[in-house]
Write a protein that holds these residues in place. Sequence first.
Motif, PDB file in Angstrom:
ATOM      1  N   ALA A   1     -11.859  11.360   8.339  1.00 20.80           N
ATOM      2  CA  ALA A   1     -12.425  12.125   7.231  1.00 20.80           C
ATOM      3  C   ALA A   1     -12.255  11.321   5.950  1.00 20.80           C
ATOM      4  N   SER A   2     -13.239  11.406   5.075  1.00 24.35           N
ATOM      5  CA  SER A   2     -13.190  10.694   3.795  1.00 24.35           C
ATOM      6  C   SER A   2     -13.087  11.697   2.661  1.00 24.35           C
ATOM      7  N   ARG A   3     -12.359  11.331   1.616  1.00 18.48           N
ATOM      8  CA  ARG A   3     -12.196  12.200   0.457  1.00 18.48           C
ATOM      9  C   ARG A   3     -11.764  11.359  -0.729  1.00 18.48           C
ATOM     10  N   SER A   4     -11.613  12.001  -1.865  1.00 15.32           N
ATOM     11  CA  SER A   4     -11.114  11.322  -3.058  1.00 15.32           C
ATOM     12  C   SER A   4     -10.013  12.166  -3.670  1.00 15.32           C
ATOM     13  N   ILE A   5      -9.067  11.504  -4.323  1.00 17.07           N
ATOM     14  CA  ILE A   5      -7.968  12.187  -4.993  1.00 17.07           C
ATOM     15  C   ILE A   5      -7.865  11.644  -6.412  1.00 17.07           C
ATOM     16  N   PRO A   6      -7.284  12.408  -7.345  1.00 13.96           N
ATOM     17  CA  PRO A   6      -7.123  11.900  -8.711  1.00 13.96           C
ATOM     18  C   PRO A   6      -6.266  10.644  -8.728  1.00 13.96           C
ATOM     19  N   ASN A   7      -6.654   9.671  -9.516  1.00 19.37           N
ATOM     20  CA  ASN A   7      -5.873   8.450  -9.669  1.00 19.37           C
ATOM     21  C   ASN A   7      -4.695   8.751 -10.579  1.00 19.37           C
ATOM     22  N   LEU A   8      -3.488   8.770  -9.994  1.00 22.33           N
ATOM     23  CA  LEU A   8      -2.297   9.155 -10.750  1.00 22.33           C
ATOM     24  C   LEU A   8      -1.633   7.971 -11.440  1.00 22.33           C
ATOM     25  N   GLY A   9      -2.200   6.787 -11.265  1.00 19.53           N
ATOM     26  CA  GLY A   9      -1.688   5.637 -12.001  1.00 19.53           C
ATOM     27  C   GLY A   9      -0.518   4.944 -11.371  1.00 19.53           C
TER      28      GLY A   9
ATOM     29  N   MET B   1       0.843  -1.191   0.000  1.00 25.48           N
ATOM     30  CA  MET B   1       0.000   0.000   0.000  1.00 25.48           C
ATOM     31  C   MET B   1       0.880   1.244   0.000  1.00 25.48           C
ATOM     32  N   LEU B   2       0.627   2.144  -0.928  1.00 25.13           N
ATOM     33  CA  LEU B   2       1.392   3.375  -1.003  1.00 25.13           C
ATOM     34  C   LEU B   2       0.771   4.429  -0.101  1.00 25.13           C
ATOM     35  N   PRO B   3       1.579   5.159   0.677  1.00 27.69           N
ATOM     36  CA  PRO B   3       1.031   6.227   1.509  1.00 27.69           C
ATOM     37  C   PRO B   3       0.606   7.410   0.664  1.00 27.69           C
ATOM     38  N   VAL B   4      -0.404   8.127   1.133  1.00 29.69           N
ATOM     39  CA  VAL B   4      -0.832   9.342   0.446  1.00 29.69           C
ATOM     40  C   VAL B   4       0.011  10.488   0.975  1.00 29.69           C
ATOM     41  N   ASN B   5       0.906  11.011   0.150  1.00 30.00           N
ATOM     42  CA  ASN B   5       1.779  12.075   0.631  1.00 30.00           C
ATOM     43  C   ASN B   5       1.620  13.371  -0.147  1.00 30.00           C
ATOM     44  N   PHE B   6       0.641  13.415  -1.079  1.00 27.05           N
ATOM     45  CA  PHE B   6       0.321  14.653  -1.780  1.00 27.05           C
ATOM     46  C   PHE B   6       1.549  15.273  -2.440  1.00 27.05           C
ATOM     47  N   LYS B   7       2.372  14.430  -3.066  1.00 28.91           N
ATOM     48  CA  LYS B   7       3.576  14.937  -3.713  1.00 28.91           C
ATOM     49  C   LYS B   7       3.332  15.299  -5.176  1.00 28.91           C
ATOM     50  N   ARG B   8       2.104  15.080  -5.686  1.00 29.31           N
ATOM     51  CA  ARG B   8       1.801  15.468  -7.054  1.00 29.31           C
ATOM     52  C   ARG B   8       0.523  16.292  -7.061  1.00 29.31           C
TER      53      ARG B   8
ATOM     54  N   ASP C   1     -10.704   8.346  -9.870  1.00 24.88           N
ATOM     55  CA  ASP C   1     -10.439   8.812  -8.512  1.00 24.88           C
ATOM     56  C   ASP C   1     -10.102   7.644  -7.598  1.00 24.88           C
ATOM     57  N   THR C   2      -9.375   7.950  -6.543  1.00 21.37           N
ATOM     58  CA  THR C   2      -9.057   6.984  -5.501  1.00 21.37           C
ATOM     59  C   THR C   2      -9.657   7.470  -4.192  1.00 21.37           C
ATOM     60  N   TYR C   3     -10.379   6.579  -3.505  1.00 17.76           N
ATOM     61  CA  TYR C   3     -10.985   6.947  -2.237  1.00 17.76           C
ATOM     62  C   TYR C   3      -9.968   6.797  -1.105  1.00 17.76           C
ATOM     63  N   VAL C   4      -9.990   7.773  -0.201  1.00 15.88           N
ATOM     64  CA  VAL C   4      -9.014   7.829   0.883  1.00 15.88           C
ATOM     65  C   VAL C   4      -9.729   8.104   2.203  1.00 15.88           C
TER      66      VAL C   4
ATOM     67  N   SER D   1      -3.115   8.482   6.265  1.00 19.23           N
ATOM     68  CA  SER D   1      -4.068   8.259   5.183  1.00 19.23           C
ATOM     69  C   SER D   1      -4.047   6.805   4.748  1.00 19.23           C
ATOM     70  N   LEU D   2      -5.237   6.294   4.441  1.00 19.89           N
ATOM     71  CA  LEU D   2      -5.393   4.909   4.015  1.00 19.89           C
ATOM     72  C   LEU D   2      -6.102   4.884   2.672  1.00 19.89           C
ATOM     73  N   LEU D   3      -5.445   4.302   1.660  1.00 19.72           N
ATOM     74  CA  LEU D   3      -6.056   4.173   0.340  1.00 19.72           C
ATOM     75  C   LEU D   3      -7.070   3.037   0.370  1.00 19.72           C
ATOM     76  N   LEU D   4      -8.308   3.331  -0.048  1.00 25.61           N
ATOM     77  CA  LEU D   4      -9.368   2.328  -0.006  1.00 25.61           C
ATOM     78  C   LEU D   4      -9.583   1.645  -1.347  1.00 25.61           C
ATOM     79  N   GLY D   5      -9.265   2.331  -2.442  1.00 25.86           N
ATOM     80  CA  GLY D   5      -9.463   1.749  -3.771  1.00 25.86           C
ATOM     81  C   GLY D   5      -9.996   2.787  -4.735  1.00 25.86           C
ATOM     82  N   ASN D   6     -10.098   2.399  -5.994  1.00 24.75           N
ATOM     83  CA  ASN D   6     -10.544   3.311  -7.037  1.00 24.75           C
ATOM     84  C   ASN D   6     -12.063   3.431  -7.066  1.00 24.75           C
ATOM     85  N   GLY D   7     -12.533   4.559  -7.588  1.00 24.44           N
ATOM     86  CA  GLY D   7     -13.955   4.766  -7.770  1.00 24.44           C
ATOM     87  C   GLY D   7     -14.473   3.988  -8.965  1.00 24.44           C
TER      88      GLY D   7
END
Length: 206
Positions: A197-205, A1-8, A172-175, A161-167
Amino acid sequence: MLPVNFKRAVAFSPSLDPSIEQNEYMDLDSPAQIIEGSTYVPLRFISQSLGASITWDHLSKQATITLNDKRVKVSMEQPAFEIPSSQKLTVASLKLLSDKLNEVDTISSIKNINTHFKPYFTNSLIQSIIKNKGLQDTGQFEAPIAAVYYTSKPKASVMQSLLLGNGMTGEDTYVTDRISHFVYTDGVWKVDKVSFASRSIPNLGY
C-alpha cells in the motif's frame, strides 16, 4: 533510513483542549498501527485531544472516557484464541522471513527459486513469484518493528514501512507499506501472501 513508527501526530486546531496550540506536533505515548488496512491510534491521545479525561482500570481491562457530563467505557478486546508461546513468531524468525522477501528483488540471480524459498514461503506464494517474476513492489525493507497481529491460530500478519522520499513541496513523505501474511504449517511459520500500500505522511523534519 528511519522506520515509520507513527510516534508523532498533528493536533489540528480548533481543539477542545486549551493546552494544545494550533496544528501542534505531539509525541504519542504508543505508536499507531495499521492492521489489515485500518489505522489504530492510541485512545488516550484522541480522548485528551478532544478535551476528555481518561482513566484505566487494570483489573477489568477497561478505559473510562469522561467529557462534560458524558462517560464512555471501553473494554479491551479479548482474543478468541491463544497462541502458545512456543508457536509465536520470534524476532529472529521475522527478520529471516523479511530478509527472504527482500531477496525476491534479486530473483533473476537465483538458480532454483522453488528450492531457495521453499523453507520460508508457501508453494502458492512461490508460484506467484515465478509467474509474476517477483512481487508487486520492490524495496529493501528493514526488520519489522510493529507487533505481530495473530488473525487466527495458524495465521498472522505484520506490516513494514519503507520511506521513499519527500514530495514536490517537501511537506509530505511518500511511504510504501509491505504487509506480510504468515501461516503456521508443518511446525514452522511461512510467508503465504504479500500485499503493498502507498501513502504519504507529514514531513516532520527528522
